[in-house]
Design a protein around this motif. Structure first.
Motif, PDB file in Angstrom:
ATOM      1  N   GLY A  92      33.118  44.052  41.319  1.00  0.00           N
ATOM      2  CA  GLY A  92      33.254  44.666  40.009  1.00  0.00           C
ATOM      3  C   GLY A  92      33.874  46.055  40.054  1.00  0.00           C
ATOM      4  O   GLY A  92      34.260  46.604  39.033  1.00  0.00           O
ATOM      5  N   VAL A  93      33.982  46.620  41.241  1.00  0.00           N
ATOM      6  CA  VAL A  93      34.546  47.959  41.410  1.00  0.00           C
ATOM      7  C   VAL A  93      36.049  47.841  41.662  1.00  0.00           C
ATOM      8  O   VAL A  93      36.497  46.995  42.423  1.00  0.00           O
ATOM      9  CB  VAL A  93      33.856  48.674  42.603  1.00  0.00           C
ATOM     10  CG1 VAL A  93      34.597  49.920  43.013  1.00  0.00           C
ATOM     11  CG2 VAL A  93      32.418  48.995  42.253  1.00  0.00           C
ATOM     12  N   ASP A  94      36.813  48.696  40.991  1.00  0.00           N
ATOM     13  CA  ASP A  94      38.254  48.755  41.205  1.00  0.00           C
ATOM     14  C   ASP A  94      38.537  49.767  42.316  1.00  0.00           C
ATOM     15  O   ASP A  94      38.137  50.933  42.200  1.00  0.00           O
ATOM     16  CB  ASP A  94      38.958  49.167  39.914  1.00  0.00           C
ATOM     17  CG  ASP A  94      40.462  49.214  40.084  1.00  0.00           C
ATOM     18  OD1 ASP A  94      41.094  48.135  39.969  1.00  0.00           O
ATOM     19  OD2 ASP A  94      40.985  50.314  40.346  1.00  0.00           O
ATOM     20  N   LEU A  95      39.197  49.332  43.375  1.00  0.00           N
ATOM     21  CA  LEU A  95      39.447  50.184  44.542  1.00  0.00           C
ATOM     22  C   LEU A  95      40.112  51.500  44.161  1.00  0.00           C
ATOM     23  O   LEU A  95      39.638  52.579  44.534  1.00  0.00           O
ATOM     24  CB  LEU A  95      40.294  49.435  45.570  1.00  0.00           C
ATOM     25  CG  LEU A  95      40.723  50.231  46.801  1.00  0.00           C
ATOM     26  CD1 LEU A  95      39.526  50.695  47.613  1.00  0.00           C
ATOM     27  CD2 LEU A  95      41.662  49.397  47.657  1.00  0.00           C
ATOM     28  N   ASP A  96      41.177  51.447  43.398  1.00  0.00           N
ATOM     29  CA  ASP A  96      41.902  52.669  43.054  1.00  0.00           C
ATOM     30  C   ASP A  96      41.129  53.520  42.046  1.00  0.00           C
ATOM     31  O   ASP A  96      40.855  54.698  42.288  1.00  0.00           O
ATOM     32  CB  ASP A  96      43.288  52.329  42.503  1.00  0.00           C
ATOM     33  CG  ASP A  96      44.130  53.579  42.295  1.00  0.00           C
ATOM     34  OD1 ASP A  96      44.269  54.365  43.244  1.00  0.00           O
ATOM     35  OD2 ASP A  96      44.611  53.777  41.169  1.00  0.00           O
ATOM     36  N   ARG A  97      40.763  52.939  40.929  1.00  0.00           N
ATOM     37  CA  ARG A  97      40.124  53.687  39.833  1.00  0.00           C
ATOM     38  C   ARG A  97      38.739  54.220  40.203  1.00  0.00           C
ATOM     39  O   ARG A  97      38.398  55.369  39.885  1.00  0.00           O
ATOM     40  CB  ARG A  97      40.015  52.787  38.601  1.00  0.00           C
ATOM     41  CG  ARG A  97      39.362  53.459  37.386  1.00  0.00           C
ATOM     42  CD  ARG A  97      38.993  52.479  36.289  1.00  0.00           C
ATOM     43  NE  ARG A  97      37.941  51.584  36.764  1.00  0.00           N
ATOM     44  CZ  ARG A  97      37.959  50.263  36.596  1.00  0.00           C
ATOM     45  NH1 ARG A  97      38.949  49.667  35.974  1.00  0.00           N
ATOM     46  NH2 ARG A  97      36.976  49.518  37.059  1.00  0.00           N
ATOM     47  N   ASP A  98      37.925  53.404  40.874  1.00  0.00           N
ATOM     48  CA  ASP A  98      36.525  53.761  41.099  1.00  0.00           C
ATOM     49  C   ASP A  98      36.237  54.381  42.464  1.00  0.00           C
ATOM     50  O   ASP A  98      35.149  54.928  42.665  1.00  0.00           O
ATOM     51  CB  ASP A  98      35.638  52.525  40.919  1.00  0.00           C
ATOM     52  CG  ASP A  98      35.704  51.952  39.513  1.00  0.00           C
ATOM     53  OD1 ASP A  98      35.841  52.750  38.563  1.00  0.00           O
ATOM     54  OD2 ASP A  98      35.624  50.717  39.368  1.00  0.00           O
ATOM     55  N   ILE A  99      37.191  54.291  43.387  1.00  0.00           N
ATOM     56  CA  ILE A  99      36.957  54.854  44.724  1.00  0.00           C
ATOM     57  C   ILE A  99      38.035  55.877  45.090  1.00  0.00           C
ATOM     58  O   ILE A  99      37.760  57.069  45.188  1.00  0.00           O
ATOM     59  CB  ILE A  99      36.869  53.739  45.792  1.00  0.00           C
ATOM     60  CG1 ILE A  99      35.658  52.839  45.483  1.00  0.00           C
ATOM     61  CG2 ILE A  99      36.765  54.336  47.195  1.00  0.00           C
ATOM     62  CD1 ILE A  99      35.506  51.641  46.372  1.00  0.00           C
TER      63      ILE A  99
END
Length: 121
Positions: A76-83
């Protein structure tokens, strides 16, 4: 092993149906390029080949001789946006895999199975 949230100061997350959702991002970054005071020397730990993991609600990193490597991200986590957008540097990314979706269920109960599986890795 270091455990904590990926950001601080107002972070709000929601867990449902095997996924993590960032409701409100924290205001303070923790994964930054430099710090004012060193309480743990990662460079020395890497030279000693000490196994070091950083576990957060959305990502797991391991310390390597070449730097910090992102090894797992939450479903559910977006690599670019959330990390990546909340880090002060780019981590090493060789074989990023998803975290067990069962960790993000309201009722899990599979900790003994997960520990046993990791002993075989």
């Amino acid at each position: 092993m270091f455990c904590g949230t990926f950001t601080a100061g107002g972070l709000e997350v929601e867990v449902a149906a095997g996924k993590l959702r960032i409701v409100t991002e924290g205001k303070t970054r923790k994964f930054i390029d430099s710090v004012e005071q060193i309480t743990f020397n990662g460079h020395d730990a890497a030279l000693r080949r000490q196994q070091v993991l950083f576990v957060t609600e959305r990502a797991v990193f391991q310390l390597t001789a070449d730097g910090l490597e992102l090894i797992e991200i939450a479903p559910g986590v977006d690599l670019d946006r959330d990390i990546l957008q909340h880090m002060g540097f780019a981590p090493i990314m060789n074989n990023v895999r998803p975290m067990d979706a069962g960790l993000f269920e309201t009722v899990w109960g599979k900790l003994p199975d997960a520990i046993a599986a990791n002993r075989n890795d």
